[in-house]
Design an enzyme around this catalytic site. Sequence first.
Site, PDB file in Angstrom:
ATOM      1  N   SER A   1       0.832  -1.197   0.000  1.00  0.00           N
ATOM      2  CA  SER A   1       0.000   0.000   0.000  1.00  0.00           C
ATOM      3  C   SER A   1       0.874   1.258   0.000  1.00  0.00           C
ATOM      4  O   SER A   1       1.667   1.440  -0.916  1.00  0.00           O
ATOM      5  CB  SER A   1      -0.947  -0.063   1.212  1.00  0.00           C
ATOM      6  OG  SER A   1      -1.989   0.858   1.110  1.00  0.00           O
TER       7      SER A   1
ATOM      8  N   ASP B   1      -8.842  -4.279  -6.101  1.00  0.00           N
ATOM      9  CA  ASP B   1      -8.341  -3.696  -4.867  1.00  0.00           C
ATOM     10  C   ASP B   1      -9.038  -2.349  -4.666  1.00  0.00           C
ATOM     11  O   ASP B   1      -8.911  -1.452  -5.490  1.00  0.00           O
ATOM     12  CB  ASP B   1      -6.823  -3.499  -4.968  1.00  0.00           C
ATOM     13  CG  ASP B   1      -6.182  -3.025  -3.680  1.00  0.00           C
ATOM     14  OD1 ASP B   1      -6.833  -2.256  -2.939  1.00  0.00           O
ATOM     15  OD2 ASP B   1      -5.031  -3.395  -3.418  1.00  0.00           O
TER      16      ASP B   1
ATOM     17  N   HIS C   1      -7.326  -5.994  -0.679  1.00  0.00           N
ATOM     18  CA  HIS C   1      -6.196  -5.075  -0.721  1.00  0.00           C
ATOM     19  C   HIS C   1      -4.890  -5.853  -0.663  1.00  0.00           C
ATOM     20  O   HIS C   1      -4.661  -6.605   0.279  1.00  0.00           O
ATOM     21  CB  HIS C   1      -6.306  -4.110   0.468  1.00  0.00           C
ATOM     22  CG  HIS C   1      -5.293  -3.015   0.475  1.00  0.00           C
ATOM     23  ND1 HIS C   1      -4.875  -2.372  -0.674  1.00  0.00           N
ATOM     24  CD2 HIS C   1      -4.620  -2.437   1.499  1.00  0.00           C
ATOM     25  CE1 HIS C   1      -3.994  -1.439  -0.344  1.00  0.00           C
ATOM     26  NE2 HIS C   1      -3.815  -1.468   0.960  1.00  0.00           N
TER      27      HIS C   1
END
Length: 504
Positions: free
Chosen positions: A220, A445, A473
């Site tokens: 991320s 995602d 995710h």
Amino acid sequence: MTVLAGLAAAAVALTGCLYAQIPDAPASVTRTPDADGVSEELLPYYSQELTWESCGAGFDCTDVTAPLDWENPADGEISLAIVRHQATGQHQGSLLINPGGPGGSGFDFVADSLTYAVGPELIENFDVIGFDPRGVGRSTAVQCLDDEAMDEYNYGVIDEPRNTPEWEAELTARNQAYADACEANSGGILPHITTVNSARDMDLIRAVLGDTTLNYIGFSYGTFLGATYAKLYPERAQRLVLDGAIDPAVPGLEVGMTQAIGFESALRAYLADCLDTGECPFNGTVDDALADFRALLATVARDPLPNADGRMLTVDTMVTGVITAMYSQQSWPYLTQGLTAALQGDASVMFALADTYNARDTDGTYLDNSAEAFRAYNCMDYPVEDDKAAEDAALKVLEEKAPTFAPYWQGPDPCEVWPYPPVGVREAIAASGSGPIVVVGTTNDPATPYQWSESLAEQLENGVLVTRVGEGHTGYNKGSACVDDAVEQFLIDGTVPEDGLRCE
């Protein structure tokens, strides 16, 4: 100015799974720092020798001293907290891990959930390193509000009608009080909480661990940190994996808009699955369920639901709970429970989901400073945008492509009242001269939409895209042997995956 609310925080793992037994690490080892070519003013930092102490079964910990200001190293120091699980087999170097955020604790991610962070092959071959970036957790940290004030900030009810000048004024006042508290309680570190400085810290960590090049997995936001490292130190960026990428060229306004669209797509996927379970609180088609869900949000917006602890479930808290569950498909049953309960006037499950996102314990204490660090990094990294035409265009796209979340996805920009101006830029990163950099993207995602991974892999001079087809995710260690093998063979053997590898 109005900002579209971005929520690309650290991945929320509500899987309910038990982590595998963590193998023991060998006795603590200290390796010679890599200080070759370091300037005289930085040599004391790069040549420091670490003192390791046992800090749990299989783990040892230490602190690394770094300059507060890398441009002026004599102006003060900060401390960076490190946890290590040493390689159980043949040592191939250190593997640094960042779980995301900005503001996620890599220390806790590795120490509390090693086998969720990385697979057994990496545990065997690498010293797995978790670290808290500057401003985060056990490192020299941003500090803002106490628990009671944080509760009011996160969950307090605003009586003024949404999107009115009075509503905006109250939110701005809250943001100002928050920023003032951060400045008062953080010991002067706020202007130095930037991703560029954190990437420089990461190079220091690499060096004092005795590695000449960096091995790294960033999830991320950790992809932006990793890409920034590769931009600054391309010759040392040799085996980097960036999973669930943030596009470094996308401005903040577009980040919020794109995430809202991603969560709208994930919500439709969730509702399709929910309707097939037999336990869904909605009926009919996905569009029928979506209409009922929107009606529920509108009802809570008008009349917040009381919780047993005295808090009121506002629509903003409910949206936070919903998107928390969107981070992992394994969390969808929790969302079904929460929506079923909310329809019956019970706010408890939705609060539990939102509390997970906000790192709030059941006793009302906050478990970490991830929210404060998130604010500090974003306000320094993202240039302030003041383009009314661009805002209006983004809102139009938002209303068209994310109609469920659009009414609740905007408000005053909290960074407009931050005590320091931003220093970051939004631009493509090529990292010319780096080794291959593997970018992993998941097709649905919601937090870091797939097109960002495609874009980053294209920007990087030596980018290689690996695609996980699925929900949730990030992609590594999420159940795809195809993705896991590609990542692990690259990190262990240097075998570069085929660019465009698609893992169904």
